[in-house]
Design an enzyme around this catalytic site. Structure first.
Site, PDB file in Angstrom:
ATOM      1  N   GLU A   4     -14.786 -18.110  24.042  1.00  0.00           N
ATOM      2  CA  GLU A   4     -14.989 -19.418  23.420  1.00  0.00           C
ATOM      3  C   GLU A   4     -14.413 -20.534  24.286  1.00  0.00           C
ATOM      4  OE1 GLU A   4     -14.602 -17.868  18.837  1.00  0.00           O
ATOM      5  OE2 GLU A   4     -13.620 -19.705  19.442  1.00  0.00           O
ATOM      6  N   CYS A  39      -5.032 -11.972  23.090  1.00  0.00           N
ATOM      7  CA  CYS A  39      -3.741 -12.273  23.721  1.00  0.00           C
ATOM      8  C   CYS A  39      -2.721 -11.248  23.248  1.00  0.00           C
ATOM      9  CB  CYS A  39      -3.296 -13.685  23.311  1.00  0.00           C
ATOM     10  SG  CYS A  39      -1.729 -14.187  24.052  1.00  0.00           S
ATOM     11  N   CYS A  64     -11.740 -27.262  26.763  1.00  0.00           N
ATOM     12  CA  CYS A  64     -10.644 -26.318  26.548  1.00  0.00           C
ATOM     13  C   CYS A  64     -11.167 -24.925  26.892  1.00  0.00           C
ATOM     14  CB  CYS A  64     -10.249 -26.444  25.081  1.00  0.00           C
ATOM     15  SG  CYS A  64      -8.996 -25.294  24.553  1.00  0.00           S
ATOM     16  N   CYS A 106      -7.416 -25.672  17.556  1.00  0.00           N
ATOM     17  CA  CYS A 106      -6.451 -24.830  18.266  1.00  0.00           C
ATOM     18  C   CYS A 106      -6.025 -23.629  17.448  1.00  0.00           C
ATOM     19  CB  CYS A 106      -5.175 -25.607  18.529  1.00  0.00           C
ATOM     20  SG  CYS A 106      -5.436 -26.949  19.597  1.00  0.00           S
ATOM     21  N   CYS A 160       1.991 -14.560  18.837  1.00  0.00           N
ATOM     22  CA  CYS A 160       2.627 -15.726  18.215  1.00  0.00           C
ATOM     23  C   CYS A 160       2.156 -15.811  16.766  1.00  0.00           C
ATOM     24  CB  CYS A 160       2.278 -17.014  18.974  1.00  0.00           C
ATOM     25  SG  CYS A 160       2.887 -16.977  20.659  1.00  0.00           S
ATOM     26  N   CYS A 165      -0.820 -18.201  15.527  1.00  0.00           N
ATOM     27  CA  CYS A 165      -2.026 -18.315  16.350  1.00  0.00           C
ATOM     28  C   CYS A 165      -3.050 -17.224  16.007  1.00  0.00           C
ATOM     29  CB  CYS A 165      -1.621 -18.195  17.821  1.00  0.00           C
ATOM     30  SG  CYS A 165      -3.008 -18.208  18.948  1.00  0.00           S
TER      31      CYS A 165
END
Ligand code: SAH
Length: 369
Positions: free
Chosen positions: A101, A121, A114, A349, A125, A128
């Protein structure tokens, strides 16, 4: 898809190669090295998507390139336009079937893309969505560049800025991130100079040092989210390995080396980091390191059915954000608030994640960091 993958493994991937590497490639196939320069120009400056568009390459050589190499690493899979803002989300498919994305965010002065540096990942976190999905793979510099190429080809606005704030931790995919930055910087036809590139990280000090010493002088954004070690560790597990104190020393070094002010990204989480003592700690921090603070309203990740701390996180109210920011400004702290754009297309985000990738098998991230 398997078929495409097999063919491409046998061919040389040109996207992502530097000018020197391209020259070597042409030498290796018995062609003069200046062809490397020409192809570099076509791929990175003219953003062509096929060898046939390379006007000054003879037809026979174009055919030879077709047989021995390939250059498109992604294909456009879908575009989603936000109804409430001008934000657009691009979905691309890698040759091995993952979805990537990228988000285009136009505002008055600039058009920012972005980009993602990894599929998923490994850092976990708690706030996220990508973290909740786990790690799948590092993107190659070609795959990072092609996000830009295809977004630019499918937009009527000129992209002016690149931020590495999509899926993944760019400093965990350091080599390919650096390579992609070098390619952006070598482009002549666009406005993407190093000062228009921002790398965002949760903080991996050895890599911050390396980036500072690389001479690239990109802007560095640091995902701060709390000035207190224990709170930051609960939100960002990596803080237990690389503490905030260590990171701040290296950010200081980064500023001294590059003269670029650090951006501190600060997600507003109700009762966790929006208290009076947080304001005081931020005031102190901004006196210590030349920086600006980017306050980010927290976008819900409830659609991911999170567990533990992730399930408890709530956004700070807009009223409190306003109060928080005003107090910081009254104390001469440089603050800007990020617009929450594109929430309706899950492009905001931390939301860059989706079913297509979740269904693929989890992979252990085995590199040292
Ligand atoms: N791994 C890098 C880059 C990707 S995240 C990093 O963490 O910096 C880019 C930005 O999105 C970071 O500032 C991150 O904190 C922010 N972000 C993550 N989850 C979010 C959420 N749920 N709402 C709003 N911003 C979020």
């Amino acid at each position: 898809m398997e078929e495409i993958k097999r063919i491409n493994e046998e061919k040389k991937q040109l996207k992502g190669l530097t000018i020197k590497e391209l020259k070597n490639f042409f030498f290796s196939i018995g062609e003069p090295s200046f062809r490397g320069e020409q192809v570099f120009n076509w791929m990175y400056n003219h953003l062509v998507t096929s060898f046939d568009e390379m006007g000054n390459i003879p037809k026979v050589l174009r055919q030879k390139l077709q047989d021995k190499s390939f250059m498109m690493t992604l294909e456009l899979f879908d575009i989603k336009n936000s109804v409430s803002s001008k934000t657009r989300k691009y979905l691309f498919k890698t040759l091995d079937g993952f979805l990537v994305e990228s988000v285009l965010i136009p505002d008055e002065e600039r058009v920012t893309l972005c980009v993602s540096s990894q599929i998923g990942c490994p850092l976990d976190c708690k706030f996220c969505a990508t973290g909740l999905m786990g790690y799948r793979k590092n993107l190659s510099s070609g795959e990072i560049f092609d996000q830009y190429l295809l977004a630019q080809k499918n937009s009527d606005q000129q992209i002016t800025n690149i931020v590495y704030m999509g899926m993944g931790e760019p400093l965990l995919n350091f080599k390919e991130t650096l390579r992609s930055i070098r390619i952006f910087a070598a482009e002549k036809n666009t406005n993407i100079s190093l000062s228009k590139i921002t790398v965002s990280t949760v903080g991996i000090p050895p890599k911050i040092k390396y980036l500072a010493d690389s001479g690239l002088k990109v802007k560095l954004a640091f995902s701060l989210h709390s000035c207190f070690e224990d709170i930051r560790s609960s939100l960002i597990p990596l803080n237990k390995k690389y503490s905030l104190t260590t990171n701040l020393n290296f950010l200081d070094y980064y500023y001294k080396k590059t003269s670029r002010r650090i951006t501190f990204e600060y997600l507003m989480l109700k009762d966790i980091n929006d208290r009076q003592e947080d304001i005081e700690a931020l005031i102190k921090l901004s006196k210590r390191i030349p920086s600006k603070i980017n306050v980010i309203p927290f976008n819900s990740i409830k659609h991911m059915n999170p567990e533990g701390l992730s399930a408890e996180l709530e956004p700070t109210s807009l009223y409190r954000i306003d109060e928080f920011v005003t107090t910081l400004r009254d104390n001469n702290v440089s603050v800007f608030v990020r617009n929450t754009q594109g929430d309706d297309i899950a492009a905001a985000c931390g939301q860059l994640s989706f079913d297509g990738n979740v269904l693929t098998p989890l992979v252990n991230f085995t590199e040292e960091y």
